[in-house]
Write a protein that holds these residues in place. Sequence first.
Motif, short mmCIF file in Angstrom:
data_model
loop_
_atom_site.label_atom_id
_atom_site.label_comp_id
_atom_site.label_asym_id
_atom_site.label_seq_id
_atom_site.Cartn_x
_atom_site.Cartn_y
_atom_site.Cartn_z
N ILE A 259 0.85 -1.18 0.00
CA ILE A 259 0.00 0.00 0.00
C ILE A 259 0.89 1.23 0.00
CG2 ILE A 259 -1.76 -1.26 1.29
CD1 ILE A 259 -1.01 0.75 3.61
N ASP A 260 0.39 2.33 -0.54
CA ASP A 260 1.20 3.55 -0.64
C ASP A 260 0.27 4.76 -0.51
OD1 ASP A 260 4.08 4.58 -2.00
OD2 ASP A 260 2.36 5.88 -2.35
N GLY A 261 0.68 5.73 0.26
CA GLY A 261 -0.13 6.93 0.47
C GLY A 261 -0.37 7.66 -0.84
N CYS A 262 -1.61 8.10 -1.08
CA CYS A 262 -1.92 8.86 -2.30
C CYS A 262 -1.54 10.32 -2.11
CB CYS A 262 -3.42 8.76 -2.62
SG CYS A 262 -3.98 7.11 -2.92
N HIS A 263 -0.71 10.82 -2.99
CA HIS A 263 -0.29 12.22 -2.97
C HIS A 263 0.24 12.65 -1.60
CE1 HIS A 263 -2.47 12.04 -6.67
NE2 HIS A 263 -3.62 11.83 -6.05
N PHE A 264 1.13 11.83 -1.02
CA PHE A 264 1.67 12.20 0.29
C PHE A 264 2.71 13.30 0.22
CE2 PHE A 264 0.63 9.69 4.26
CZ PHE A 264 -0.69 9.52 3.89
N HIS A 265 3.17 13.61 -0.98
CA HIS A 265 4.03 14.78 -1.13
C HIS A 265 3.23 15.99 -0.63
CE1 HIS A 265 7.48 16.81 -2.80
NE2 HIS A 265 6.65 17.76 -3.22
N SER B 253 8.70 5.41 4.44
CA SER B 253 7.99 6.58 3.91
C SER B 253 6.48 6.38 4.05
CB SER B 253 8.43 6.81 2.46
OG SER B 253 7.78 7.93 1.89
N ASP B 254 5.73 6.53 2.95
CA ASP B 254 4.27 6.39 3.02
C ASP B 254 3.82 5.02 2.51
OD1 ASP B 254 4.85 6.75 0.35
OD2 ASP B 254 3.09 7.98 -0.05
N GLU B 255 4.71 4.04 2.52
CA GLU B 255 4.33 2.73 2.00
C GLU B 255 4.53 1.61 3.02
OE1 GLU B 255 7.29 2.17 -1.32
OE2 GLU B 255 7.73 0.32 -0.21
#
Length: 260
Positions: free
Chosen positions: A31-37, A78-80
Amino acid sequence: SEDCFKINPDYIRSFVFESKLMPSTWIVIRIDGCHFHRFSDVHEFNKPNDKQALDLMNLCGVAVLEEFQDIVFSYGVSDEYSFVLKKDSQLYQRQASKIVSAIVSFFSSVYVMKWKEIFQNKDLKYPPSFDGRAVCYPSNDILLDYLAWRQVDCHINNQYNTCFWSLVKSGKSKSEAQNHLKGTQAREKNELLLKEFGIDYNTLPLMFRQGSSIFRVKTENTSMLENDASSIVKTETKIVIEHCNIIELSFWEAYPSILD
Ligand code: ATP
Ligand code: ATP
Ligand code: MG
Ligand code: MG
Ligand code: MG
Ligand code: MG
């Protein structure tokens, strides 16, 4: 109208596309955060690494392992997060879309629920979301290659980001920092950090350099019975988080039960 009772349900069901994951293979859900930038900007995460944000990701990772017993290992950076399900898992009869959606929505809910536990003085400004995918890996070697790939990525990104944000914090613009780092090798980056900023890369927190691994360990609990010389041994399983090298085989040799 009465007509709607004439629909044959088998006909409707015949359109359902079911993709079942290959049997007897490791299933990895990443899984990975959407638009975590943007999410990290809006929520003013420390750059390059916000420790609290990583702590929150790790809390969610632990909650996922508590909820889904078939997950034997997971690795986050990170976001994953990557979740490894045991080879013979029958979760949702191995239907990819069911497994992915159940894990990704559970993770997202926990992220929102636990936000205030971690960020006491920071409001959640909008609902975060995550995407997810499922991939099967047919052998232990290939699974370990996959995990090594994620940890190498963690290292490379962290080294780059540490340099990048040191340059930016020292007054360079983002594009100047980018140009400064273009084409530099790992060794040059470490030298830059040491010479210009007095940062010894190898002393940065392990969580930033190695990511986070969550897995189950069996512990033997010996308790003495009262008024009796005998003791009973109970085996308990607990979930642990470690920030360690998972590229080296010694890790897997130290915890052989993970891939059992
Ligand atoms: P996408 O939706 O395609 O995944 P994204 O913006 O989430 O886009 P990623 O490649 O997933 O892009 O990168 C995640 C970004 O989130 C990182 O570049 C970083 O800026 C930010 N980020 C995630 N976790 C942290 C953290 N703990 N501290 C600081 N920044 C973070
Ligand atoms: P699964 O995980 O397999 O979907 P489930 O328990 O969610 O199992 P469903 O077939 O999806 O089973 O049914 C949802 C159940 O949730 C219903 O049987 C009902 O008991 C309950 N439910 C859902 N929405 C409502 C509602 N608005 N009011 C009362 N009960 C509800
Ligand atoms: Mg993505
Ligand atoms: Mg992302
Ligand atoms: Mg990412
Ligand atoms: Mg339901």
